[in-house]
Design a protein around this motif. Structure first.
Motif, PDB file in Angstrom:
ATOM      1  N   GLN A  91      39.861  28.453  17.975  1.00  0.00           N
ATOM      2  CA  GLN A  91      39.137  29.924  18.219  1.00  0.00           C
ATOM      3  C   GLN A  91      38.984  30.806  17.022  1.00  0.00           C
ATOM      4  N   GLY A  92      37.894  31.370  17.053  1.00  0.00           N
ATOM      5  CA  GLY A  92      37.751  32.229  15.913  1.00  0.00           C
ATOM      6  C   GLY A  92      38.050  33.850  16.203  1.00  0.00           C
ATOM      7  N   PHE A  93      39.605  34.073  16.079  1.00  0.00           N
ATOM      8  CA  PHE A  93      39.793  35.633  16.136  1.00  0.00           C
ATOM      9  C   PHE A  93      40.985  35.819  15.192  1.00  0.00           C
ATOM     10  N   PRO A  94      41.056  36.936  14.655  1.00  0.00           N
ATOM     11  CA  PRO A  94      42.073  37.210  13.586  1.00  0.00           C
ATOM     12  C   PRO A  94      43.585  37.126  14.430  1.00  0.00           C
ATOM     13  N   ASP A  95      44.623  37.021  13.465  1.00  0.00           N
ATOM     14  CA  ASP A  95      46.072  37.220  13.816  1.00  0.00           C
ATOM     15  C   ASP A  95      46.497  38.332  13.401  1.00  0.00           C
ATOM     16  N   GLU A  96      45.860  39.257  12.570  1.00  0.00           N
ATOM     17  CA  GLU A  96      46.120  40.596  12.189  1.00  0.00           C
ATOM     18  C   GLU A  96      45.215  41.444  12.742  1.00  0.00           C
ATOM     19  N   ASP A  97      45.956  42.970  13.042  1.00  0.00           N
ATOM     20  CA  ASP A  97      45.304  44.098  13.462  1.00  0.00           C
ATOM     21  C   ASP A  97      44.423  44.620  12.374  1.00  0.00           C
ATOM     22  N   GLY A  98      43.333  45.318  12.726  1.00  0.00           N
ATOM     23  CA  GLY A  98      42.322  46.004  11.655  1.00  0.00           C
ATOM     24  C   GLY A  98      43.321  47.119  10.993  1.00  0.00           C
ATOM     25  N   PRO A  99      42.319  47.965  10.371  1.00  0.00           N
ATOM     26  CA  PRO A  99      42.705  49.197   9.853  1.00  0.00           C
ATOM     27  C   PRO A  99      43.495  50.096  10.451  1.00  0.00           C
ATOM     28  N   VAL A 100      44.652  50.462  10.079  1.00  0.00           N
ATOM     29  CA  VAL A 100      45.645  51.400  10.718  1.00  0.00           C
ATOM     30  C   VAL A 100      44.911  52.817  11.340  1.00  0.00           C
ATOM     31  N   GLU A 101      43.757  53.272  10.287  1.00  0.00           N
ATOM     32  CA  GLU A 101      43.320  54.619  10.562  1.00  0.00           C
ATOM     33  C   GLU A 101      42.277  54.498  11.543  1.00  0.00           C
ATOM     34  N   ILE A 102      41.499  53.244  11.895  1.00  0.00           N
ATOM     35  CA  ILE A 102      40.695  53.140  13.049  1.00  0.00           C
ATOM     36  C   ILE A 102      41.567  52.874  14.370  1.00  0.00           C
ATOM     37  N   ARG A 103      42.529  52.430  14.247  1.00  0.00           N
ATOM     38  CA  ARG A 103      43.629  52.253  15.573  1.00  0.00           C
ATOM     39  C   ARG A 103      44.079  53.545  15.805  1.00  0.00           C
ATOM     40  N   GLU A 104      44.446  54.355  14.635  1.00  0.00           N
ATOM     41  CA  GLU A 104      45.008  55.752  15.104  1.00  0.00           C
ATOM     42  C   GLU A 104      43.888  56.701  15.591  1.00  0.00           C
ATOM     43  N   ALA A 105      42.934  56.429  15.206  1.00  0.00           N
ATOM     44  CA  ALA A 105      41.615  57.194  15.712  1.00  0.00           C
ATOM     45  C   ALA A 105      41.609  56.807  17.121  1.00  0.00           C
ATOM     46  N   ALA A 106      41.493  55.662  17.475  1.00  0.00           N
ATOM     47  CA  ALA A 106      41.496  55.280  19.018  1.00  0.00           C
ATOM     48  C   ALA A 106      42.531  55.808  19.974  1.00  0.00           C
ATOM     49  N   ARG A 107      43.813  56.021  19.290  1.00  0.00           N
ATOM     50  CA  ARG A 107      44.949  56.607  19.983  1.00  0.00           C
ATOM     51  C   ARG A 107      44.629  57.955  20.121  1.00  0.00           C
ATOM     52  N   ALA A 108      44.096  58.916  19.414  1.00  0.00           N
ATOM     53  CA  ALA A 108      43.763  60.101  19.280  1.00  0.00           C
ATOM     54  C   ALA A 108      42.893  60.342  20.251  1.00  0.00           C
TER      55      ALA A 108
END
Length: 409
Positions: free
Chosen positions: A54-71
């Motif tokens: 199955q084609g999905f990454p095993d690493e998370d995307g850029p931290v700045e995008i993840r932090e923007a979602a938390r914010a």
């Protein structure tokens, strides 16, 4: 006959059956099967195999995008987004299209945000195709295409892509069009083959679509994942803009597949038709994620070149192990999948080998025939697909395991 009994015995397949049949999930006896992804994942878990199916990454995307979602969550962006999507993300999509391709869709009327590219594809197909129509795709095809075409009641026609380069034959392409070809659904870069179609091939599709009055729906989710070649959006080609719906998403570019944030753009009248269907599917979704992806789309150019470069190195690590295993490796120009031929090993049944691989060497893959109609499945029966969107150390271990295959057969 009792009326209730009569109603429970339809003369034609039910919508769910057409959906299952389109995705190759309906057995000859009418029973519902499991997807090959579920089967291979179960095998991988049971044997402890590295799952490159199955084609999905095993690493998370850029931290700045993840932090923007938390914010965004912390600031209260937790209710419905507008049905068309957050204005800032629609504006970011339009800016992205202009920045990379010179396209200038109006974010107010020519862009909508969808629950992943999958919903965008489904909404577009259901908006334009129905019984009596034909939808044309290349084959092999991503399984959700067949499922939604089946659900729509349209007929699914295909043009084969053959190894080693997986380019369509021009004569076969022309012959596949008819007066009933309502939609051409084009995936470029192409899953599962990894092909990137050059402008000349895409222009031929556009010309044929124009001749037959067909709408083009183009799935470009791997647009930034190409190796040594550029991506050409269909909408940039002569004669395409007025009939093309362009679809992409955040999942592949930013390694955030679980967020399910996609988008589509195109002429106002086509986008309005798709939005009419889309609003009764999910209406809207992922409000805080939409705000974060708007920031992601503005990342500098070196981010985009960097993800492609890193993925190309991973492709080469896995490909080395596949060659050592004895496979015929068809080097992809895009996506994060590599296909191999099993014939050099004296094996012609890729499905059988896929079921044995987890036990043999501790690696799981997907047989390409599952992405085809019966005739296409026979044509591709010796092909396997491996995903290389994994951590480098995981791919190095998978390559080492695969290198032992020839001695274990």
């Amino acid at each position: 006959m009792h009326p209730a009994r009569e109603l429970s015995t339809p003369l034609a397949p039910a919508p769910w059956q057409r959906t299952a049949l389109g995705a190759n999930l309906l057995a000859a006896d009418g029973g519902l099967g499991v997807t090959i992804f579920e089967e291979m994942t179960t095998l991988a878990v049971r044997t402890g195999a590295i799952n490159l199916g199955q084609g999905f990454p095993d690493e998370d995307g850029p931290v700045e995008i993840r932090e923007a979602a938390r914010a965004a969550i912390a600031s209260g962006a937790n209710q419905y987004a507008p049905g068309k999507g957050l204005p800032e993300l629609r504006e970011a999509v339009a800016a992205h299209q202009e920045r990379f391709y010179g396209l200038a869709p109006d974010p107010a009327t020519e862009v909508i945000i969808t629950t992943g590219a999958t919903e965008g594809i489904a909404a577009a197909l259901l908006a334009f195709a129905g019984p009596g129509d034909e939808v044309l795709t290349f084959e092999p095809f991503y399984d959700s295409y067949g499922a939604v075409i089946g659900l729509s009641g349209a007929t699914h026609t295909t043009v084969p892509l053959a190894a080693p380069d997986f380019m369509p034959d021009v004569a076969a392409l022309e012959a596949a069009f008819s007066v009933r070809t309502k939609v051409v659904l084009l995936n470029n870069p192409h899953n599962p083959t990894g092909a990137v179609f050059p402008p000349a091939v895409l222009q031929r599709v556009v010309d044929l679509a124009g001749r037959h009055g067909s709408i083009i729906i183009t799935d470009e989710v791997y647009e930034h994942l190409t190796f040594g070649v550029g991506h050409t959006p269909v909408a940039t080609l002569p004669g395409a803009a007025g009939r093309t719906i362009t679809i992409s998403s955040a999942g592949k570019t930013f390694s955030l597949t679980g967020w399910k944030i996609g988008w589509l753009s195109g002429p106002e009248e086509l986008v309005a038709a798709v939005r009419t269907v889309k609003q009764f599917l999910t209406y809207s979704s992922g409000t805080p994620f939409q705000a974060a992806i708007a920031k992601g789309l503005a990342l500098p150019d070196d981010f985009y070149t960097g993800i492609a470069s890193a993925l190309e190195q991973k492709r080469d690590i896995l490909s080395a192990g596949l060659r050592a295993a004895g496979f015929d490796v068809f080097t992809p120009q895009g996506t994060y999948f590599v296909n191999v031929g099993t014939a050099p090993l004296g094996i012609t049944d890729a499905l059988d080998l896929a079921r044995r691989l987890p036990e043999l060497v501790g690696v799981a893959a997907i047989p390409v025939p599952v992405f085809c109609h019966p005739e296409g499945a026979e044509r591709t029966r010796s092909l396997l697909r491996f995903a290389f969107c994994k951590k480098t150390n995981v791919l190095e271990e998978a390559a080492a395991r695969l290198a032992t295959l020839r001695g274990r057969l």
